[in-house]
Design a protein around this motif. Sequence first.
Motif, PDB file in Angstrom:
ATOM      1  N   PRO A 233       0.835  -1.213   0.000  1.00 54.47           N
ATOM      2  CA  PRO A 233       0.000   0.000   0.000  1.00 54.47           C
ATOM      3  C   PRO A 233       0.865   1.256   0.000  1.00 54.47           C
ATOM      4  N   GLU A 234       0.282   2.277  -0.589  1.00 56.18           N
ATOM      5  CA  GLU A 234       0.927   3.591  -0.648  1.00 56.18           C
ATOM      6  C   GLU A 234       1.340   4.050   0.748  1.00 56.18           C
ATOM      7  N   GLY A 235       2.581   4.442   0.884  1.00 54.90           N
ATOM      8  CA  GLY A 235       3.009   5.044   2.156  1.00 54.90           C
ATOM      9  C   GLY A 235       3.274   4.065   3.286  1.00 54.90           C
ATOM     10  N   LEU A 236       3.077   2.767   3.022  1.00 54.93           N
ATOM     11  CA  LEU A 236       3.259   1.788   4.111  1.00 54.93           C
ATOM     12  C   LEU A 236       4.666   1.840   4.697  1.00 54.93           C
ATOM     13  N   LYS A 237       5.656   1.890   3.815  1.00 48.66           N
ATOM     14  CA  LYS A 237       7.038   1.886   4.292  1.00 48.66           C
ATOM     15  C   LYS A 237       7.361   3.138   5.103  1.00 48.66           C
ATOM     16  N   ALA A 238       6.815   4.265   4.668  1.00 47.23           N
ATOM     17  CA  ALA A 238       7.057   5.517   5.391  1.00 47.23           C
ATOM     18  C   ALA A 238       6.395   5.482   6.772  1.00 47.23           C
ATOM     19  N   ARG A 239       5.160   4.966   6.824  1.00 46.28           N
ATOM     20  CA  ARG A 239       4.468   4.850   8.115  1.00 46.28           C
ATOM     21  C   ARG A 239       5.239   3.936   9.058  1.00 46.28           C
ATOM     22  N   MET A 240       5.700   2.853   8.490  1.00 45.06           N
ATOM     23  CA  MET A 240       6.469   1.870   9.249  1.00 45.06           C
ATOM     24  C   MET A 240       7.762   2.498   9.786  1.00 45.06           C
ATOM     25  N   GLU A 241       8.407   3.231   8.928  1.00 45.10           N
ATOM     26  CA  GLU A 241       9.669   3.874   9.302  1.00 45.10           C
ATOM     27  C   GLU A 241       9.449   4.822  10.489  1.00 45.10           C
ATOM     28  N   ALA A 242       8.368   5.595  10.433  1.00 44.36           N
ATOM     29  CA  ALA A 242       8.073   6.545  11.508  1.00 44.36           C
ATOM     30  C   ALA A 242       7.802   5.817  12.830  1.00 44.36           C
ATOM     31  N   ILE A 243       7.046   4.742  12.735  1.00 41.57           N
ATOM     32  CA  ILE A 243       6.716   3.978  13.947  1.00 41.57           C
ATOM     33  C   ILE A 243       7.964   3.325  14.546  1.00 41.57           C
ATOM     34  N   LEU A 244       8.782   2.786  13.675  1.00 44.61           N
ATOM     35  CA  LEU A 244      10.011   2.126  14.144  1.00 44.61           C
ATOM     36  C   LEU A 244      10.981   3.134  14.763  1.00 44.61           C
ATOM     37  N   GLU A 245      11.034   4.284  14.140  1.00 41.76           N
ATOM     38  CA  GLU A 245      11.907   5.343  14.635  1.00 41.76           C
ATOM     39  C   GLU A 245      11.549   5.703  16.082  1.00 41.76           C
ATOM     40  N   LYS A 246      10.240   5.847  16.293  1.00 42.74           N
ATOM     41  CA  LYS A 246       9.737   6.195  17.631  1.00 42.74           C
ATOM     42  C   LYS A 246      10.075   5.077  18.619  1.00 42.74           C
ATOM     43  N   LYS A 247       9.800   3.865  18.197  1.00 42.13           N
ATOM     44  CA  LYS A 247      10.058   2.692  19.042  1.00 42.13           C
ATOM     45  C   LYS A 247      11.541   2.600  19.394  1.00 42.13           C
ATOM     46  N   TRP A 248      12.347   2.827  18.382  1.00 42.08           N
ATOM     47  CA  TRP A 248      13.797   2.700  18.562  1.00 42.08           C
ATOM     48  C   TRP A 248      14.293   3.706  19.602  1.00 42.08           C
ATOM     49  N   LYS A 249      13.751   4.928  19.526  1.00 43.21           N
ATOM     50  CA  LYS A 249      14.152   5.963  20.483  1.00 43.21           C
ATOM     51  C   LYS A 249      13.706   5.612  21.900  1.00 43.21           C
ATOM     52  N   GLU A 250      12.509   5.056  22.003  1.00 44.96           N
ATOM     53  CA  GLU A 250      12.028   4.626  23.327  1.00 44.96           C
ATOM     54  C   GLU A 250      12.973   3.593  23.925  1.00 44.96           C
ATOM     55  N   LYS A 251      13.440   2.719  23.070  1.00 42.10           N
ATOM     56  CA  LYS A 251      14.238   1.590  23.563  1.00 42.10           C
ATOM     57  C   LYS A 251      15.689   1.978  23.819  1.00 42.10           C
ATOM     58  N   PHE A 252      16.235   2.715  22.884  1.00 44.34           N
ATOM     59  CA  PHE A 252      17.680   2.970  22.972  1.00 44.34           C
ATOM     60  C   PHE A 252      18.027   4.419  23.322  1.00 44.34           C
ATOM     61  N   GLY A 253      17.048   5.232  23.586  1.00 48.37           N
ATOM     62  CA  GLY A 253      17.331   6.639  23.868  1.00 48.37           C
ATOM     63  C   GLY A 253      17.528   7.413  22.585  1.00 48.37           C
ATOM     64  N   LYS A 254      17.718   8.677  22.697  1.00 45.90           N
ATOM     65  CA  LYS A 254      17.783   9.550  21.517  1.00 45.90           C
ATOM     66  C   LYS A 254      19.055   9.345  20.698  1.00 45.90           C
ATOM     67  N   ASP A 255      20.059   8.895  21.373  1.00 49.49           N
ATOM     68  CA  ASP A 255      21.354   8.740  20.731  1.00 49.49           C
ATOM     69  C   ASP A 255      21.337   7.561  19.767  1.00 49.49           C
ATOM     70  N   GLU A 256      21.493   7.843  18.498  1.00 47.90           N
ATOM     71  CA  GLU A 256      21.435   6.763  17.512  1.00 47.90           C
ATOM     72  C   GLU A 256      22.808   6.408  16.975  1.00 47.90           C
ATOM     73  N   GLY A 257      22.896   5.202  16.415  1.00 50.99           N
ATOM     74  CA  GLY A 257      24.106   4.900  15.676  1.00 50.99           C
ATOM     75  C   GLY A 257      24.907   3.816  16.204  1.00 50.99           C
TER      76      GLY A 257
END
Lengths: 192, 84
Positions: B60-84
């Motif tokens: 579906p249109e935009g699925l990957k972008a929606r997924m990316e946004a959700i994962l980004e949020k989840k990732w920050k919750e789990k690992f803190g703001k510091d990425e990489g």
Amino acid sequence: MNEKELVLAARGGDRDAFNELISNYTDRIYRLAWKLSGNQEDAEDIFQETFLKAVDNIDSFRLESSFGTWLYSIAMNVMRTCFAKRKRMQLGPIEDYMPDHANGANSKLLDWGDPHDLFENEQLREMIDSFLSKMSPENSTPFVLRYMEDMPVKDIAEVMDLSVPAVKSRILRARLALRENLTEKFREKKDG
Amino acid sequence: MDNCREYLENLCSYVDGEVDDSVCREIEKHLAGCPDCRIMVDTLRKTVRLCREGKEEPLPEGLKARMEAILEKKWKEKFGKDEG
Ligand SMILES: [Zn+2]
């Protein structure tokens, strides 16, 4: 980086490593969820829930299986929960799918010929998808994994937490049921 | 053969090329004299062939972008703001 290194990096918070790990599976998991749920909304929920759970549980992935197997196992659990509420068609035992027939010359089974002479590709696809999405997921899941995802039986057994003979028997029943369903459609078309 | 049902399980394995030579010979002998089992083999083969053909459902249109946004949020919750 190999898969093990990617997993270790992802566990340490490396987002790129995680993205690389899931990159081969995003399309496949969405399509699997779509085929088994039969609708876009559930497919999208399953898709997102699977990857969110993967982030949550990446620390507990012990590298005992491949990353893909582990990810599919998560998807299986998500789908089980999603489908638990829905009433689906249960398949009968294997014997039910072999119509009685006299031995020898008097054939009673419908010879399909070429199904493309009866229906457009699009219609055939629609019939198959619609039937699979109504079937009990315990049968449709291994069937789709085997024949539409080309997953080996032993991997299906692992991701579904079943024995190999159990997987084979479920695939067989799904195949026989689908064959029978298509036969009915083809018969109606030929008669009508 | 009196009971084709007994062949059913083996017919599927036969179609997928997963039976031993001896079973294979037995099945072929039966198929030679049983039109219904021949149809069964043919239609079981075509069932899988039909499943494999046709184009894949597009994402579906935009699925990957929606997924990316959700994962980004989840990732920050789990690992803190510091990425990489
Ligand atoms: Zn027979």
